[in-house]
Design a protein around this motif. Structure first.
Motif, mmCIF file in Angstrom:
data_model
loop_
_atom_site.group_PDB
_atom_site.id
_atom_site.type_symbol
_atom_site.label_atom_id
_atom_site.label_comp_id
_atom_site.label_asym_id
_atom_site.label_seq_id
_atom_site.Cartn_x
_atom_site.Cartn_y
_atom_site.Cartn_z
ATOM 1 N N ALA B 198 3.948 -0.462 1.535
ATOM 2 C CA ALA B 198 3.694 1.224 2.542
ATOM 3 C C ALA B 198 5.158 1.747 2.058
ATOM 4 O O ALA B 198 5.957 2.646 2.130
ATOM 5 C CB ALA B 198 3.362 1.405 3.814
ATOM 6 N N GLN B 199 6.275 1.263 0.875
ATOM 7 C CA GLN B 199 7.616 1.219 0.460
ATOM 8 C C GLN B 199 7.675 1.957 -0.061
ATOM 9 O O GLN B 199 9.076 2.397 -0.525
ATOM 10 C CB GLN B 199 8.356 0.353 1.055
ATOM 11 C CG GLN B 199 8.969 -0.163 2.452
ATOM 12 C CD GLN B 199 9.134 -1.128 2.647
ATOM 13 O OE1 GLN B 199 9.710 -1.944 1.967
ATOM 14 N NE2 GLN B 199 9.545 -1.920 4.357
ATOM 15 N N ILE B 200 6.538 1.896 -1.074
ATOM 16 C CA ILE B 200 7.010 2.574 -2.491
ATOM 17 C C ILE B 200 5.810 3.156 -2.618
ATOM 18 O O ILE B 200 5.497 4.001 -2.039
ATOM 19 C CB ILE B 200 5.748 1.298 -3.159
ATOM 20 C CG1 ILE B 200 5.327 0.196 -3.455
ATOM 21 C CG2 ILE B 200 5.277 2.035 -4.655
ATOM 22 C CD1 ILE B 200 4.482 -0.612 -4.056
ATOM 23 N N GLU B 201 7.368 3.625 -3.641
ATOM 24 C CA GLU B 201 7.467 5.711 -3.556
ATOM 25 C C GLU B 201 6.597 6.259 -4.470
ATOM 26 O O GLU B 201 5.858 6.955 -4.461
ATOM 27 C CB GLU B 201 8.648 5.996 -4.282
ATOM 28 C CG GLU B 201 9.481 5.901 -2.725
ATOM 29 C CD GLU B 201 11.134 6.091 -3.614
ATOM 30 O OE1 GLU B 201 11.248 6.491 -4.396
ATOM 31 O OE2 GLU B 201 11.652 5.486 -2.490
ATOM 32 N N ASN B 202 6.090 5.055 -5.651
ATOM 33 C CA ASN B 202 4.715 6.014 -6.146
ATOM 34 C C ASN B 202 3.142 5.701 -6.296
ATOM 35 O O ASN B 202 2.789 4.701 -6.255
ATOM 36 C CB ASN B 202 5.966 4.534 -7.780
ATOM 37 C CG ASN B 202 4.330 5.194 -9.378
ATOM 38 O OD1 ASN B 202 3.512 6.543 -8.896
ATOM 39 N ND2 ASN B 202 4.719 4.575 -10.055
ATOM 40 N N ARG B 203 2.808 6.470 -5.196
ATOM 41 C CA ARG B 203 2.018 6.196 -4.060
ATOM 42 C C ARG B 203 0.674 6.587 -6.096
ATOM 43 O O ARG B 203 -0.318 6.278 -5.366
ATOM 44 C CB ARG B 203 1.942 7.490 -4.200
ATOM 45 C CG ARG B 203 2.927 8.285 -2.354
ATOM 46 C CD ARG B 203 2.985 6.556 -1.750
ATOM 47 N NE ARG B 203 1.688 5.732 -0.946
ATOM 48 C CZ ARG B 203 1.857 4.554 -1.005
ATOM 49 N NH1 ARG B 203 2.623 4.075 -0.474
ATOM 50 N NH2 ARG B 203 0.598 3.872 -0.149
#
Lengths: 142, 505
Positions: B198-203
């Motif tokens: 959930a914290q990863i920015e590279n969706r």
């Protein structure tokens, strides 16, 4: 194969390889090795003997049906997984004796679990090899 | 919290398998051991279900290695319900097998492998570690491969090759996806992954990984366009094995999909659309495939594919009502599909064929059995008040709310085709007169001794009873399904139960 060199050598190699397999089994907890590799080395000892003297001789040395080793080894693994539960610990937790035994080292459930794996691997490998050699011979007879 | 109870449904089947190997050549002893083991398994899984209902999510750290590093076993409502269903199916198939599976197959280790398979299924449902999930999948595949090839007839081999090739491919994709996931998060624990992903920015990266999981599980659970291995392999093994496969094996893929896509990769707009498109195609093509078949077993295989669409639709809509409907459908489907294959096994025993054109007159010869089989067939079709009816209301309602009209057409189409096929089977197998001159074999079922007939029919009766219970106790089952849906949408309790104190630090 009918070679006097191989025959003589394999008679000496069989006990050596078996000892080596136990060595690999025992050092396996924190170094490379363990039950699986040890079991393979032990089965190689019998395979080598079978190459030199024929599969019947190898089976005679082995005495029992290798297939019987499979449930025995599995059972040992199962029990060693279950032992910690009797002490209120989670399944598969490694329990160790406090004092180490000279020459062998610490003894714990993990060791016996590995011995179980060792037995299963020998059982499976030799069952497969002996079965293949059997069907091979049947074909030759026809 | 140490609770070894969670793992007992796994261990009891492992133990049964080991004991069965000890009695390798003793067929009758193996039969008794298998029934005993499965009964204990059923009692334990029922207890686990009640315990999970009573005290909430249970966890256990295997080997006492703490959560994000060790392997966690988790029993939430979803897992415990599936373990319970596995228990019910296991005892039924185990009973059925004692009479239906030939002594030769048992000598080759049928029961040992059967219990290893059930062990793998229970393990897959209970594990909270994604790599461990992969390992359980492998156990299931290898066991099912052995079950499929036991006996070694030519068509069996042909089916098995397709089956194992596709499933190995799925495993490789699954493993690759795990590798990538581990690369981007550094964790394998599912609860920990839920927090970290959930914290990863590279969706984009997350979505691609999610798609890899979808492809892997999609092959295993036979969704469009990756289902073709299923109809070409499920009709080959004996009916007791096909029952186990049809009832449970594709559902492990569905379970994994629901787990992964609710906990770790919460679907965004793109994924939800993808799920809905795949669901529509699966429903339509599965239904069309089923119409074109004349053999009962092949028809059921296509119906398995077709009904997989309902689950994917539930996941694609991703509302509480839709997921509850899909879960309810899953509960109903596992029981009914297993029973269908058992029924086709009995019909095969009696008639020597599963080809609709060569069957007939069953109602005349076996009126009581026919009524029993009718219950099974009509609960599949979802005639109210039998079990297939209730979950569809939920799915339709959710689809209407979401305004996706093509999906609702597909759902109605699939239900309609199922009803049509059931009517066709009823007409051809039960009402039509027996075609003359086509029966080479006599009625093997008629000639069986009484106790063998009893063990063949008892599982069908008890599974039908479960189906009826699901139909008439729909309120209770719906309550459970809603609870599961709530747990899926709000995953905080799951994460908290696994990671516990670590979160607050």
């Amino acid at each position: 194969m009918n070679s006097i060199i191989l025959k003589t050598a394999s008679s000496y190699l069989l006990p050596l390889l078996l000892m080596f397999s136990v060595f690999i089994l025992l050092r396996g907890h924190s170094l490379s090795g363990g039950g699986f590799v040890g079991g393979l080395v032990a089965s190689i000892a019998f395979v080598l003997h079978a190459f030199a003297h024929g599969f019947d001789k190898a089976r005679a040395i082995f005495r029992t049906n290798p297939g019987f080793l499979i449930p025995v080894g599995l059972f040992l693994c199962f029990i060693m997984g279950a032992v910690p539960t009797f002490f209120g610990a989670p399944f598969m937790k490694g329990l160790w004796l406090e004092k180490s035994i000279p020459g062998i080292g610490h003894i714990g459930t993990a060791l016996f679990f590995d011995i179980g794996v060792f037995i299963v691997v020998i059982g499976v490998t030799l069952t497969i090899l002996f079965t293949i050699s059997e069907s091979d011979m049947e074909q030759e007879e026809v | 919290m140490i609770d070894n109870f969670i793992i007992l449904p796994v261990l009891v089947h492992m133990f049964t398998a080991i004991i069965a190997i000890f009695f390798w050549q003793k067929v009758n002893i193996q039969r008794v051991i298998s029934i005993l083991g499965s009964s204990i398994g059923l009692v334990l899984s029922l207890k686990l279900f009640l315990k999970t209902q009573g005290t909430g999510i249970l966890t256990m750290q295997a080997g006492d290695w703490q959560a994000p590093f060790g392997i966690t076993f988790v029993s939430d409502t979803f897992s415990s319900v599936l373990v319970l269903l596995t228990g019910i199916v296991a005892i039924s198939v185990s009973l059925f097998s004692t009479a239906a599976v030939s002594t030769n197959r048992i000598r080759y280790g049928y029961f040992a492998i059967f219990h290893f398979l059930i062990m793998g299924l229970n393990g897959a449902f209970l594990t909270g570690d994604i790599f461990n999930l992969y390992v359980w999948f492998e156990i299931v595949i290898i066991s099912s491969f052995v079950l499929m090839t036991l006996g070694g007839r030519k068509p069996q081999m042909e089916g098995a090759i397709k089956y194992v090739a596709m499933n190995m491919l799925a495993s490789i994709i699954f493993l690759t996806a795990i590798g990538i996931l581990y690369g981007i998060t550094g964790s394998l624990n599912m609860a920990d992954l839920a927090v970290k992903v959930a914290q990863i920015e590279n969706r984009g990266l997350v979505n691609v990984t999610g798609l890899l999981f979808f492809v892997g599980f999609g092959i295993k659970s036979a969704v469009f366009p990756l289902y073709f291995w299923l109809p070409s392999s499920y009709h080959t093994p004996p009916s007791s094995i096909a029952a186990l496969f049809g009832g449970l094996l594709t559902k492990v893929g569905i379970y994994a999909m629901f787990r992964i896509f609710t906990l770790i990769f919460v679907p965004d707009h793109f994924m939800m659309n993808l799920f809905i498109i795949v669901a529509i195609m699966t429903l339509v093509t599965g239904a069309l495939g089923a119409i074109s078949k004349n053999s009962m077993r092949r028809m059921f295989s296509y119906l398995i594919v077709c009904h997989i669409g309902y689950f994917i639709a539930g996941l694609g809509l991703f509302t509480e009502i839709a997921i509850a409907g899909a879960i309810f459908y899953l509960i109903h489907d596992i029981i009914v599909k297993t029973n269908l294959f058992l029924v086709s096994g009995i019909i095969y025993k009696a008639r020597g064929s599963t080809d609709l054109r060569r069957l007939g007159g069953f109602y005349k010869d076996y009126p009581k059995l026919s009524i029993l089989f009718a219950i099974v067939l009509f609960s599949l079709a979802g005639i109210p008040p039998l079990s297939g009816f209730w979950p569809k209301i939920n799915l339709f309602q959710a689809t209407l709310t979401a305004n996706s009209f093509i999906l609702i057409l597909a759902l109605i189409f699939a239900s309609f085709i199922t009803l049509y096929l059931i009517a066709k089977i009823w007409l051809e197998v039960f009402w039509k007169g027996l075609p003359k001159g086509d029966i080479e074999k006599g009625d093997e079922f008629e000639d069986l001794p009484g106790e063998k007939k009893f063990v063949l029919i008892l599982p069908v009766v008890s599974l039908a009873a479960v189906s009826i219970f699901i139909g008439f106790g729909a309120e209770y089952v719906m309550k459970i399904s809603q609870k599961i849906a709530v747990e899926m949408i709000d995953t905080q309790p799951y994460i908290h139960a696994v990671l516990g104190d670590l979160l607050s630090k």
